[in-house]
Design an enzyme around this catalytic site. Sequence first.
Site, PDB file in Angstrom:
ATOM      1  N   ALA A  26      42.555  28.157   1.933  1.00 62.86           N
ATOM      2  CA  ALA A  26      41.284  27.637   1.438  1.00 62.86           C
ATOM      3  C   ALA A  26      40.758  28.398   0.235  1.00 62.86           C
ATOM      4  O   ALA A  26      40.029  27.838  -0.597  1.00 62.86           O
ATOM      5  CB  ALA A  26      40.244  27.653   2.561  1.00 62.86           C
ATOM      6  N   THR A  30      38.271  27.167  -3.244  1.00 65.34           N
ATOM      7  CA  THR A  30      36.851  27.474  -3.400  1.00 65.34           C
ATOM      8  C   THR A  30      36.446  27.438  -4.866  1.00 65.34           C
ATOM      9  O   THR A  30      35.301  27.110  -5.198  1.00 65.34           O
ATOM     10  CB  THR A  30      36.507  28.848  -2.803  1.00 65.34           C
ATOM     11  OG1 THR A  30      37.330  29.848  -3.403  1.00 65.34           O
ATOM     12  CG2 THR A  30      36.718  28.854  -1.296  1.00 65.34           C
ATOM     13  N   PHE A  37      36.433  27.881   5.310  1.00 65.97           N
ATOM     14  CA  PHE A  37      36.029  27.638   6.695  1.00 65.97           C
ATOM     15  C   PHE A  37      35.484  28.869   7.411  1.00 65.97           C
ATOM     16  O   PHE A  37      34.602  28.751   8.251  1.00 65.97           O
ATOM     17  CB  PHE A  37      37.223  27.078   7.487  1.00 65.97           C
ATOM     18  CG  PHE A  37      37.725  25.783   6.935  1.00 65.97           C
ATOM     19  CD1 PHE A  37      37.072  24.606   7.203  1.00 65.97           C
ATOM     20  CD2 PHE A  37      38.854  25.751   6.129  1.00 65.97           C
ATOM     21  CE1 PHE A  37      37.519  23.400   6.689  1.00 65.97           C
ATOM     22  CE2 PHE A  37      39.317  24.554   5.613  1.00 65.97           C
ATOM     23  CZ  PHE A  37      38.649  23.380   5.888  1.00 65.97           C
ATOM     24  N   ASP A 107      43.193  19.007   0.742  1.00 65.20           N
ATOM     25  CA  ASP A 107      42.453  18.414  -0.373  1.00 65.20           C
ATOM     26  C   ASP A 107      43.315  17.714  -1.410  1.00 65.20           C
ATOM     27  O   ASP A 107      42.808  17.010  -2.275  1.00 65.20           O
ATOM     28  CB  ASP A 107      41.579  19.468  -1.058  1.00 65.20           C
ATOM     29  CG  ASP A 107      42.352  20.744  -1.418  1.00 65.20           C
ATOM     30  OD1 ASP A 107      43.491  20.639  -1.918  1.00 65.20           O
ATOM     31  OD2 ASP A 107      41.814  21.849  -1.187  1.00 65.20           O
ATOM     32  N   HIS A 122      48.874  20.972   7.245  1.00 66.22           N
ATOM     33  CA  HIS A 122      47.710  20.510   8.013  1.00 66.22           C
ATOM     34  C   HIS A 122      47.337  19.077   7.676  1.00 66.22           C
ATOM     35  O   HIS A 122      46.216  18.643   7.952  1.00 66.22           O
ATOM     36  CB  HIS A 122      46.511  21.438   7.780  1.00 66.22           C
ATOM     37  CG  HIS A 122      46.691  22.801   8.378  1.00 66.22           C
ATOM     38  ND1 HIS A 122      45.965  23.908   7.994  1.00 66.22           N
ATOM     39  CD2 HIS A 122      47.533  23.250   9.352  1.00 66.22           C
ATOM     40  CE1 HIS A 122      46.337  24.968   8.694  1.00 66.22           C
ATOM     41  NE2 HIS A 122      47.300  24.588   9.519  1.00 66.22           N
ATOM     42  N   CYS A 130      45.850   3.317  11.409  1.00 60.54           N
ATOM     43  CA  CYS A 130      45.388   2.630  12.612  1.00 60.54           C
ATOM     44  C   CYS A 130      46.134   3.171  13.822  1.00 60.54           C
ATOM     45  O   CYS A 130      47.363   3.260  13.820  1.00 60.54           O
ATOM     46  CB  CYS A 130      45.597   1.125  12.474  1.00 60.54           C
ATOM     47  SG  CYS A 130      45.155   0.202  13.977  1.00 60.54           S
ATOM     48  N   CYS A 133      48.102  -0.363  15.391  1.00 54.56           N
ATOM     49  CA  CYS A 133      49.236  -1.004  14.715  1.00 54.56           C
ATOM     50  C   CYS A 133      49.941  -0.095  13.718  1.00 54.56           C
ATOM     51  O   CYS A 133      51.012  -0.443  13.213  1.00 54.56           O
ATOM     52  CB  CYS A 133      48.789  -2.296  14.023  1.00 54.56           C
ATOM     53  SG  CYS A 133      47.763  -2.045  12.540  1.00 54.56           S
ATOM     54  N   CYS A 154      40.585  -0.916  11.701  1.00 55.56           N
ATOM     55  CA  CYS A 154      41.672  -1.563  10.963  1.00 55.56           C
ATOM     56  C   CYS A 154      41.286  -2.993  10.637  1.00 55.56           C
ATOM     57  O   CYS A 154      40.853  -3.744  11.522  1.00 55.56           O
ATOM     58  CB  CYS A 154      42.938  -1.525  11.813  1.00 55.56           C
ATOM     59  SG  CYS A 154      44.348  -2.423  11.122  1.00 55.56           S
ATOM     60  N   ASN A 215      44.533  37.476  -2.949  1.00 53.85           N
ATOM     61  CA  ASN A 215      43.421  37.061  -2.099  1.00 53.85           C
ATOM     62  C   ASN A 215      42.226  37.969  -2.359  1.00 53.85           C
ATOM     63  O   ASN A 215      42.393  39.150  -2.683  1.00 53.85           O
ATOM     64  CB  ASN A 215      43.814  37.128  -0.622  1.00 53.85           C
ATOM     65  CG  ASN A 215      42.895  36.303   0.265  1.00 53.85           C
ATOM     66  OD1 ASN A 215      42.668  35.120   0.003  1.00 53.85           O
ATOM     67  ND2 ASN A 215      42.352  36.906   1.298  1.00 53.85           N
TER      68      ASN A 215
END
Length: 247
Positions: A26, A30, A37, A107, A122, A130, A133, A154, A215
């Site tokens: 993440a 940013t 999160f 994203d 993820h 749906c 189906c 759907c 990081n």
Amino acid sequence: MADTDVRSLAELLAANKGHAVALTGAGISTESGIPDFRSPGTGLWNRIDPMEYLSVDALYARPETFWQYFAEVFGPTLAAQPNAGHLALAKLEAAGFITGVITQNIDGLHQKAGSRTVYEVHGHLRTVHCQSCGRTYPMSEALAQLKKEPIPHCSECGGRVRPDVVLFGDMMPAAFSQAVAAVERSSLVLVVGSSLTVSPANSLAFQTPHLAIVNREPTPADGRADVVLSGGAGDTLSAVLRELNLA
């Protein structure tokens, strides 16, 4: 971020050219205005309990509440644009320094930036499907339905749809197995913007001979990394591009 650290990362990438893969979290997004999160005070999970509102159990037991929070949390992300960090990784891939990007993010900004090989462990926000189906729809259509009804359905069979993201309680998708294989083929993992606290994706940082980490905050893997750069993804990776004569 010292020049010597940037040079060390550039040299590590050059030494493992064609045998490196990036792992992003993440923190890289940013800088595109997407909240992360878990940061103290600003992380999304400080104000929303994901198990209560954004889990598989919530989707089935409380679908109206699930979709209300899902649209609130992730709807704005659809308009986000890639930043210098995403663009730098795309350039590193195009130049052959990395073979692809494993991302914990949903994203889609790596693809928008031009990355060709992206393992979305993820899932992603581009589509929903749906549950009856199996038909796939753009996420934008599901969110548009929410302006008229509390649960998107759907248009073909009337079944309920769900996002193509990995919710709390879901099994990991096939992309995770593909990511594991990509790491096994690599000699270097370049971590960008990940706290390396989310399992099982964090395990990928421990499966290659060489590790580099970009990081803002310390991670549990710093002690085994060849290079650790504390800073933002955009500035740091842009400096690496200049060191490699790619900027």
